[in-house]
Each structure stands twice: as C-alpha cells, then as structure tokens.
Design a protein around this motif. Structure first.
Motif, mmCIF file in Angstrom:
data_model
loop_
_atom_site.group_PDB
_atom_site.id
_atom_site.type_symbol
_atom_site.label_atom_id
_atom_site.label_comp_id
_atom_site.label_asym_id
_atom_site.label_seq_id
_atom_site.Cartn_x
_atom_site.Cartn_y
_atom_site.Cartn_z
ATOM 1 N N LEU A 70 7.846 -6.659 10.679
ATOM 2 C CA LEU A 70 6.974 -7.793 10.400
ATOM 3 C C LEU A 70 7.716 -9.113 10.549
ATOM 4 O O LEU A 70 7.132 -10.132 10.919
ATOM 5 N N LYS B 194 -3.178 -7.692 11.602
ATOM 6 C CA LYS B 194 -2.744 -7.025 10.379
ATOM 7 C C LYS B 194 -3.953 -6.564 9.554
ATOM 8 O O LYS B 194 -5.015 -7.177 9.579
ATOM 9 N N ARG C 183 7.252 -16.295 6.841
ATOM 10 C CA ARG C 183 7.565 -14.870 6.703
ATOM 11 C C ARG C 183 8.454 -14.592 5.487
ATOM 12 O O ARG C 183 8.993 -13.491 5.348
ATOM 13 N N TYR D 20 8.227 -11.364 3.056
ATOM 14 C CA TYR D 20 8.766 -10.040 3.383
ATOM 15 C C TYR D 20 10.160 -9.824 2.798
ATOM 16 O O TYR D 20 10.626 -8.696 2.684
#
Length: 382
Positions: A238, A248, A323, A326
């Motif tokens: 990811l 997603k 991001r 994550y």
C-alpha cells in the motif's frame, strides 16, 4: 548490491502470513495434538525462517536481526521476522515438540526435525529470474529445491537406513510454504505490475508441485501446503505501489486487484493439490489457508482481539502524509533508526508491514490445527 537494489531485495523478501481463529471446540481438542507427530520439517521463506539467514553471521543491512524483533516471546532477535513465535513454532508446541532448530544451526539436535525455511526464498530458482532480467531485484538465499537438498543432506541426522527413514518420516508433518510471495515480488517491485506477475504464476505453481513431489519421493506422507495471503492488505504494498483510492475496498482498505491476484494463485494451488492427491492416494495433503484469515482480520478484528483499523504496521514509521496511516516507511523500517514498535503487539495483526505478529501467527496455527483455516484440519476429531 547497491542501495536501491538492496532495498528492493529486502522488500522482495516479503511473503505474507494470515490468521485464523479457533473457538471453544478447538480448545477442547487441543490435547489430541500432543504426540500426534514426533517430528516436523518446515520449508519456506521469511514467514517461517527461525534463523537460517543469520547462522553464518548477520548482514549489516538486516534489520530483522535487531530488536524489537523477537521482543514478545524470546526477549531478543532470533532471525524470526516477527515480534515472537511463528506458525511453525506454535505448531511444534501444540504437538509437544521443541521449537525446530534452523537447519544450518551448529551443534543442534535434529531429533524432532528441522526448519529449512530462509528469508528471501522463492519457489523458483535464481536462474529463472535472471533469464527474465530480474536478477537485480531477486535476493534468493535458498529456493524450494535448494531447501529440499538441505533436507537430503541432513537425512543422516534423522535416520540411517531406508526402512528407518520410512518409519521416521511416516510420523512427521511436512510444512511446505508458503511459496510464491517472493517470486511475485520480483516482477511487482520491478515495475511489471499485476499483468507481468500473472505471467509467472504457472511456473510458480509448477515449482511448488515439483517440490511436493520431491518430498513425497523422500518419504513424506503427511503435509500441509499453505497458499499466499491477500497481498493488497499489506502496508508494504500500500505504501510502495501506486494505487488509487478507487481501487481499495471501502471496509478493508485493501487493494482489490492485488487481492484478486492472490486469490487466483490460491485457486490454482488448490487445483494442483487435487491432482497430486489423486496421483498419491496414500499421501495426506492439506491446503493451509492464509487468505481468508487476513481478510477476517480486516473485517472482524474484534473476533481476534485486534484493534479496528485500516492496514497498519505495529512496528515502523509514518511515510508521506497521505500514506502515514500505514506506518510503513522504506527508509525507516522496523528495526532501523526512526522506527518504533506499538505498545501492545497483540492488538495488531501486521508486525512490520510485511510479516505478522506472534498473535496473528498463533491464530493461524490454531486454524490449521483445528479448523476452519485448512481444507481439512490437521487434527481430525475422532
């Protein structure tokens, strides 16, 4: 190997594991696992490496050989890519056996089998990837057939005659995989995308089949062959791969096309196992499901004691703002400067964005042993 090549190689070590739950019925059956086998033989990659990669010294670049790896159970790094025990460790303990020593360990006792798994392993040999121009992104420390040769080399430690070996292996469980994760990482991290990775699939399945046949020829009569996990649910992919939000799942946050790819691999693997069962009716071949459990982790985390969240590594560091959730950063991976571990790994299924936590591996082991995460439980109810 240059910096970028080393990074890609270590990322190509990814192979993912999944998790299952076992309820009250499973708990009541646990006693039947004791003494079921007197030996275990394990083959695989970083999901199952108990220290083979570091037996001849620890590469400086190898963050998995540093704390916080190993912190939960061992209190120190052991070469396992987790905070504690792996599936094979949980299986051994359920059977009342000692933890399997790495096959490359010096002065180890192999009275109850050995662990041949090594980080970076593939189903296919290195020349296969080199022929496709991927030699620079594959870091193959011991492919499946190489591990089987290690097994042959160690046979004198287990038995000395053909008859003795037949009896010894008849009371052993062979765990073969998973294999395929690192094979597919080569084209994926080389920028070939899913279409390029699909072209590898028939050869990967054949490579696994060849390995199973080789072990049957050596005397294996009971084995479990795990499939791959849903690739699209792991923070490493990811974070590293260019994926749109539209691709997603709204509930899971996993990437649909990557999960579909993993599902197709598993479907082909199961079909291949059916053919081998017909060809070898006296051999028990079990399919171990990694895929379904990880999906359940995402959709029903409370069932396993995990926190409800989108895919997130327990140990790591945030990346770009979009991001950051994550908690995976290629320049600050778990075990490297800048990375930290979450306070309670038992609330996470993803340990470092690539591999699983001890808690997750425990659920998988239970699911394989007693159901429902195997096409037949290892321990059959009487």
């Amino acid at each position: 190997m240059g910096g970028r090549g080393a990074t890609l190689a270590l990322l190509a070590v990814v192979v993912l594991a999944a998790v299952g739950g076992a309820g009250a019925e499973a708990e009541s059956s646990e006693a039947s696992a004791k003494g079921r086998y007197h030996a275990l033989f394990n083959f695989g990659d970083s999901l199952a490496d108990a220290g083979n990669l570091i037996q001849n010294g620890t590469p400086e670049i190898l963050a998995t050989a540093r704390l916080p790896y190993g912190q939960t159970y061992f209190g120190k790094p052991t070469g396992r890519c987790s905070d504690g025990r792996l599936v094979i460790d949980h299986l051994a303990q359920e059977f009342g056996l000692p933890l399997l020593p790495p096959s490359k360990a010096k002065n180890a006792s192999f009275a109850h089998g050995a662990n041949f798994a090594i980080t970076g392993a593939t189903a296919l040999d290195t020349p296969y990837f080199e022929a496709k121009g991927l030699g620079a992104v594959i870091w193959n420390s011991g492919a499946l057939m190489t591990q089987i040769q290690w097994f042959r080399d160690l046979k004198p430690f287990f038995c000395n005659t053909t008859e003795a070996c037949k009896k010894f292996f008849a009371k052993a469980l062979f765990v073969v995989g998973e294999f395929g994760g690192n094979d597919y990482n080569a084209p994926l991290f080389a920028g070939m995308g899913i279409p390029g990775a699909y072209k590898f699939m028939p050869d990967v399945i054949q490579g696994i089949s060849d390995g199973i046949e080789a072990l049957i020829a050596e005397g294996a009569v009971e084995m479990i062959v795990p499939g791959v996990m849903p690739t699209g649910c792991f923070p490493v992919y990811l974070n590293m791969l260019d994926v749109s939000e539209e691709g997603k799942g709204s509930r899971s946050g996993c990437v649909r096309q990557y999960n579909t790819f993993s599902w197709v691999h598993n479907a082909h693997l199961k079909a291949m196992l059916e053919k081998l069962r017909a060809k070898h009716p006296n051999v028990r071949i079990i399919y171990g499901d990694y895929y379904t459990p990880v999906i359940q982790f995402m959709l029903q985390p409370e069932k396993f004691g995990f926190a409800k969240q989108l895919p997130r590594a327990c140990c790591g560091a945030p990346s770009t703002p979009e991001r950051a959730a994550y908690n995976f950063n290629v320049t600050a991976k778990c075990g490297e400067p800048g990375a930290t571990a979450c306070p309670d790994p038992t609330t996470h299924w993803s340990w470092d964005g690539i591999h699983l936590t001890e808690a997750a591996y425990r659920h998988i082991a239970k699911g394989w042993l007693y159901g429902p995460f195997a096409d037949q439980p290892i321990i059959q109810s009487s």
